[in-house]
Design a protein around this motif. Structure first.
Motif, PDB file in Angstrom:
ATOM      1  N   THR A  96       0.853  -1.194   0.000  1.00 54.00           N
ATOM      2  CA  THR A  96       0.000   0.000   0.000  1.00 54.00           C
ATOM      3  C   THR A  96       0.885   1.239   0.000  1.00 54.00           C
ATOM      4  N   ASN A  97       0.250   2.360  -0.300  1.00 55.52           N
ATOM      5  CA  ASN A  97       0.888   3.668  -0.141  1.00 55.52           C
ATOM      6  C   ASN A  97      -0.091   4.519   0.655  1.00 55.52           C
ATOM      7  N   GLU A  98       0.240   5.787   0.821  1.00 59.54           N
ATOM      8  CA  GLU A  98      -0.635   6.697   1.555  1.00 59.54           C
ATOM      9  C   GLU A  98      -1.084   7.834   0.655  1.00 59.54           C
ATOM     10  N   LEU A  99      -2.311   8.237   0.836  1.00 57.04           N
ATOM     11  CA  LEU A  99      -2.878   9.391   0.158  1.00 57.04           C
ATOM     12  C   LEU A  99      -3.116  10.448   1.237  1.00 57.04           C
ATOM     13  N   VAL A 100      -2.354  11.514   1.170  1.00 55.20           N
ATOM     14  CA  VAL A 100      -2.347  12.521   2.242  1.00 55.20           C
ATOM     15  C   VAL A 100      -3.081  13.768   1.760  1.00 55.20           C
ATOM     16  N   MET A 101      -4.183  14.094   2.429  1.00 51.44           N
ATOM     17  CA  MET A 101      -4.935  15.297   2.085  1.00 51.44           C
ATOM     18  C   MET A 101      -4.168  16.538   2.543  1.00 51.44           C
ATOM     19  N   ASN A 102      -4.286  17.624   1.762  1.00 51.16           N
ATOM     20  CA  ASN A 102      -3.517  18.831   2.088  1.00 51.16           C
ATOM     21  C   ASN A 102      -4.376  19.955   2.639  1.00 51.16           C
ATOM     22  N   GLY A 103      -5.633  19.653   2.991  1.00 57.57           N
ATOM     23  CA  GLY A 103      -6.484  20.651   3.601  1.00 57.57           C
ATOM     24  C   GLY A 103      -7.343  21.422   2.633  1.00 57.57           C
ATOM     25  N   ALA A 104      -7.265  21.103   1.328  1.00 64.54           N
ATOM     26  CA  ALA A 104      -8.061  21.836   0.337  1.00 64.54           C
ATOM     27  C   ALA A 104      -9.553  21.576   0.511  1.00 64.54           C
ATOM     28  N   ILE A 105      -9.895  20.393   1.024  1.00 61.22           N
ATOM     29  CA  ILE A 105     -11.297  20.061   1.271  1.00 61.22           C
ATOM     30  C   ILE A 105     -11.486  19.928   2.782  1.00 61.22           C
ATOM     31  N   GLN A 106     -12.243  20.815   3.361  1.00 57.03           N
ATOM     32  CA  GLN A 106     -12.415  20.819   4.814  1.00 57.03           C
ATOM     33  C   GLN A 106     -13.072  19.533   5.298  1.00 57.03           C
TER      34      GLN A 106
ATOM     35  N   GLY B 193      -6.926  14.308   6.551  1.00 58.36           N
ATOM     36  CA  GLY B 193      -6.223  13.157   7.084  1.00 58.36           C
ATOM     37  C   GLY B 193      -5.482  12.372   6.031  1.00 58.36           C
ATOM     38  N   THR B 194      -5.164  11.137   6.377  1.00 63.98           N
ATOM     39  CA  THR B 194      -4.386  10.242   5.534  1.00 63.98           C
ATOM     40  C   THR B 194      -5.181   8.964   5.281  1.00 63.98           C
ATOM     41  N   PHE B 195      -5.151   8.507   4.034  1.00 63.14           N
ATOM     42  CA  PHE B 195      -5.902   7.308   3.641  1.00 63.14           C
ATOM     43  C   PHE B 195      -4.975   6.335   2.919  1.00 63.14           C
ATOM     44  N   SER B 196      -5.356   5.090   2.958  1.00 63.91           N
ATOM     45  CA  SER B 196      -4.580   4.062   2.276  1.00 63.91           C
ATOM     46  C   SER B 196      -4.935   4.019   0.796  1.00 63.91           C
ATOM     47  N   CYS B 197      -3.935   3.742  -0.037  1.00 65.55           N
ATOM     48  CA  CYS B 197      -4.182   3.497  -1.460  1.00 65.55           C
ATOM     49  C   CYS B 197      -3.309   2.325  -1.898  1.00 65.55           C
ATOM     50  N   SER B 198      -3.670   1.714  -3.031  1.00 62.85           N
ATOM     51  CA  SER B 198      -2.979   0.493  -3.425  1.00 62.85           C
ATOM     52  C   SER B 198      -3.123   0.279  -4.928  1.00 62.85           C
ATOM     53  N   PHE B 199      -2.696  -0.879  -5.397  1.00 62.40           N
ATOM     54  CA  PHE B 199      -2.852  -1.369  -6.768  1.00 62.40           C
ATOM     55  C   PHE B 199      -1.971  -0.608  -7.756  1.00 62.40           C
ATOM     56  N   LEU B 200      -2.368   0.588  -8.147  1.00 65.50           N
ATOM     57  CA  LEU B 200      -1.558   1.394  -9.061  1.00 65.50           C
ATOM     58  C   LEU B 200      -1.397   2.801  -8.500  1.00 65.50           C
ATOM     59  N   CYS B 201      -0.201   3.357  -8.643  1.00 71.07           N
ATOM     60  CA  CYS B 201       0.061   4.747  -8.272  1.00 71.07           C
ATOM     61  C   CYS B 201       0.660   5.438  -9.494  1.00 71.07           C
ATOM     62  N   GLU B 202      -0.072   6.401 -10.007  1.00 73.98           N
ATOM     63  CA  GLU B 202       0.386   7.115 -11.198  1.00 73.98           C
ATOM     64  C   GLU B 202       1.145   8.366 -10.776  1.00 73.98           C
TER      65      GLU B 202
ATOM     66  N   MET C 234      -4.892  18.385  -4.406  1.00 77.05           N
ATOM     67  CA  MET C 234      -5.735  18.223  -3.223  1.00 77.05           C
ATOM     68  C   MET C 234      -5.184  17.160  -2.277  1.00 77.05           C
ATOM     69  N   ALA C 235      -4.366  16.246  -2.819  1.00 75.12           N
ATOM     70  CA  ALA C 235      -3.752  15.215  -1.984  1.00 75.12           C
ATOM     71  C   ALA C 235      -2.471  14.754  -2.652  1.00 75.12           C
ATOM     72  N   THR C 236      -1.525  14.280  -1.847  1.00 73.67           N
ATOM     73  CA  THR C 236      -0.243  13.798  -2.359  1.00 73.67           C
ATOM     74  C   THR C 236       0.031  12.396  -1.825  1.00 73.67           C
ATOM     75  N   TYR C 237       1.013  11.730  -2.437  1.00 79.05           N
ATOM     76  CA  TYR C 237       1.448  10.432  -1.928  1.00 79.05           C
ATOM     77  C   TYR C 237       2.274  10.629  -0.665  1.00 79.05           C
ATOM     78  N   GLY C 238       2.180   9.666   0.240  1.00 77.62           N
ATOM     79  CA  GLY C 238       2.899   9.784   1.503  1.00 77.62           C
ATOM     80  C   GLY C 238       4.160   8.961   1.587  1.00 77.62           C
ATOM     81  N   GLU C 239       4.388   8.037   0.650  1.00 76.71           N
ATOM     82  CA  GLU C 239       5.516   7.123   0.772  1.00 76.71           C
ATOM     83  C   GLU C 239       6.204   6.911  -0.569  1.00 76.71           C
ATOM     84  N   ASP C 240       7.321   6.222  -0.528  1.00 79.35           N
ATOM     85  CA  ASP C 240       8.125   5.824  -1.675  1.00 79.35           C
ATOM     86  C   ASP C 240       8.820   7.037  -2.292  1.00 79.35           C
TER      87      ASP C 240
END
Length: 678
Positions: free
Chosen positions: A528-538, A542-551, A561-567
């Protein structure tokens, strides 16, 4: 034309095969049908050998008796053409009728759907039989609907198909030079110099198949799937033409199979008077998948009500584990179909077969032969309810403001792709977005590429790998006028012939999305990787899990609005939004966990003023709505194994099944259903 509404109610019945039984059972069958409220029977689906015992001989005596018996019992008739399984004498005398499978093996007689769709023998005899039936029964007073063939599907790779494929290719591409260009045959030196050098793409040649066995030419396989669907459609159309010579006012259908991969049902829909399909959800399948498929079938003809042509009253014998439908489940699945636009509830089968592979398949009348069974009692209870409902729901339409794009050719291309992951599953990815909206109780339409986007506030297009001519302009127009568009990773990669775009992904969608994509990282199933919200949407922090493909994408005009947290690509954009004209275009660059999708889609819908059917999420409760003559009919379905008190958010409404006035809360038993007239 829609289904004949002479019954003035939801049709109730199913497949009936009295030719398998001694005639002494027929009177009892009709009596039990009447007792169960069954008013429609589909007959003559697999009777070709009885109807045509020899090349120049037809015998309709048994079918005459069946039609007469049903008419006497006031049972409406759906008449099959019996062309799904040819007679043994035909295969022995004309071997060209037999299919060649993907491994290059010539079939012998047996099974069903063993007829080559490009066999002149099959086409001539099938059309002739359809015409004979229409000439004899086209004006029969009990006839409600024509049923061509049965669950059409499967490809053939024989010499007849090879010749027809070359004709199809010449019509599509014109010259061999154009074909070489669009197929990219310079790769591995596979250039064609003559049309006759092209052979069907099977295991012995250029084939790429659903089991990920790869070869050189994905383009030829993609075109063969198009050709295969078109070949079967041509067979259907020949039977329709034959029927219409003698029966002009009776609607015609053939039963579809939901998300069945091998046929492009959007291409078929213009030639089908009323869409019908066979629904067999597995016991462990999420209810939202079946709901999505109902919506897809409804979407084939722009929201026109469809037919539930088959379901099992209890057990499907062909599933790995033949689990019974629990008390209430048959009724629940039936009403789910009605909630999503069905104007019929039909079964396979009405009386259980004595032999062969479906003798253990569920039926209204079990082998015991009487009505004193749990299944029969439940069927009779549903029949009584449908009788009381009358025509109140007939031709009622859902009114969704969210459309999800579904495209069979894009699905073929996605799943033929050599990378980035063997786990690419188009239906699964589309369902993720549908499932999130389902949990939010927000109605959805499934929309084809040619659908009217302007009917919707939001269009969602997961895995839009293939971009066909004119589609990007359609998206731009929709967004520019104020619509919200969302697509995902692995979009805008190729054109309609599976050639990769140049100038940066997502190709023609780059302008409206305001991003360009550089690479795609395929994660192992356990990673998995992390999807980190940057506060653009009130509302979405927070941080959410993502997986499978990361483009790995870069913004041009879009906002992050969100960035990857790992790798190594930590901090790169994972979710963007681009303002284009009066609207917004979102890009989801990875496969997020469900809680993220629920929150994101809830936010998008709220911004567009799209309201949930219920005041808040209620676990295991499905909500759907149909509208007719200014009245709303809200369906509540309890998919829980225990009772549930649902909050409708309505101060008062009338519940159609019980005939009672209810207030804001309503208790639904396990697998229970309520239909609220608002």
């Amino acid at each position: 034309m829609p289904i004949n509404n002479k019954l003035k109610k939801v049709w109730y019945g199913g497949d009936y095969n009295p030719e398998q039984w001694d005639k002494r059972y027929w009177d009892e069958d009709v009596r039990l049908f009447q007792l169960a409220g069954i008013d429609v029977a589909t007959v003559n689906v697999f009777s070709w050998p009885l109807l045509q015992p020899a090349e120049d001989e037809y015998d309709f005596s048994m079918l005459d008796s069946i039609m007469e018996k049903l008419q006497e019992g006031n049972i409406g008739i759906i008449l099959g053409t019996s062309t799904a399984a040819h007679p043994a004498w035909m295969a022995a005398r004309y071997p060209d009728i037999l299919r060649v499978d993907w491994e290059g093996r010539k079939r012998t007689y047996g099974g069903r759907h063993n007829s080559c769709p490009n066999s002149p023998t099959y086409r001539n005899y099938a059309a002739a039989l359809a015409e004979k039936l229409a000439e004899r029964y086209g004006n029969h007073p009990g006839l409600l609907l024509w049923h061509v063939n049965n669950e059409m599907g499967g490809y053939c790779y024989c010499d007849n198909c090879a010749k027809a494929f070359r004709v199809w290719l010449k019509k599509r591409y014109g010259t061999i030079e154009t074909l070489n260009k669009v197929w990219y045959t310079a790769f591995w030196g596979h250039t064609f110099y003559d049309w006759n050098e092209i052979v069907p793409p099977n295991l012995l040649s250029e084939g790429v198949h659903w089991n990920w066995q790869r070869s050189n030419q994905t383009s030829i396989s993609l075109d063969y799937f198009r050709f295969g669907s078109d070949s079967l459609l041509a067979c259907y159309k020949l039977e329709v033409e034959a029927i219409r010579k003698h029966s002009r006012n009776i609607p015609i259908t053939t039963n579809f199979m939901g998300t069945y991969k091998e046929m492009n049902y959007f291409d078929w829909a213009p030639y089908i008077d009323v869409i019908s399909w066979d629904s067999y959800p597995a016991p462990n399948q999420p209810p939202s998948m079946n709901a999505m498929t109902h919506d897809l079938m409804r979407g084939l003809k722009d929201g026109q009500p469809f037919m539930l042509m088959e379901q099992t009253p209890s057990v499907a014998n062909w599933q790995p584990y033949c689990k019974l439908k629990r008390p209430g489940e048959m009724k629940k699945w039936s009403y789910q179909a009605v909630a999503h636009g069905a104007d019929t509830v039909m079964f396979f089968q009405l009386r259980k077969s004595l032999g062969s592979c479906e003798k253990m398949h569920g039926a209204v009348i079990e082998h015991v032969g009487h009505g004193n069974t749990r299944v029969f009692r439940e069927c009779a209870e549903l029949g009584e309810e449908l009788g009381r409902l009358g025509d109140v729901l007939i031709d009622a339409r859902p009114d969704a403001q969210v459309g999800i794009l579904y495209d069979w050719e894009n699905r073929w291309a996605v799943e033929l792709s050599s990378g980035p992951s063997n786990d690419l599953n188009y239906v699964k990815e589309v369902h993720k977005y549908y499932d999130a909206l389902y949990d939010l109780h927000i109605p959805v339409d499934m929309v084809g590429l040619n659908g009217d986007f302007n009917r919707y506030e939001v269009i969602i297009a997961p895995l839009l790998y293939m971009i066909k001519p004119g589609f990007a302009a359609k998206v731009e127009s929709f967004v520019e006028a104020g619509g919200t568009f969302l697509t995902t990773y692995f979009s805008g990669i190729v054109n309609e012939t599976d050639l990769a775009v140049t100038g940066g992904y997502p190709g023609e969608l780059r302008k409206v999305l305001g991003i360009w994509a550089e690479e795609i990282d395929a994660l192992y199933p356990e990673d998995t990787n992390e999807l980190v919200m940057n506060g653009a949407i009130q509302e979405l922090q927070g941080t959410f899990s993502c997986s499978f493909l990361c483009e790995l994408i870069h913004t041009e005009t879009a906002e992050v609005m969100a960035t990857y947290g790992e790798d190594f690509y930590a901090g790169m954009p994972a979710l963007t939004v681009n303002r284009y004209g009066q609207g917004l275009a979102y890009y989801v660059a990875t496969s997020p966990e469900k809680p993220f999708l629920v929150k994101l889609l809830e936010y998008i819908c709220k911004e567009k003023g799209i309201e949930s059917l219920l005041p808040f999420q209620q676990q295991g409760i499905e909500a759907s709505r149909r509208v007719k003559d200014g009245r709303n009919y809200l369906f509540l379905i309890n998919h829980n194994n225990t009772s549930f008190v649902a909050n409708t958010g309505l101060p008062s409404s009338f519940e159609l099944l019980s005939g009672k006035r209810v207030t804001q809360n309503i208790e639904l038993p396990a697998h229970g259903v309520a239909i609220l007239q608002v």
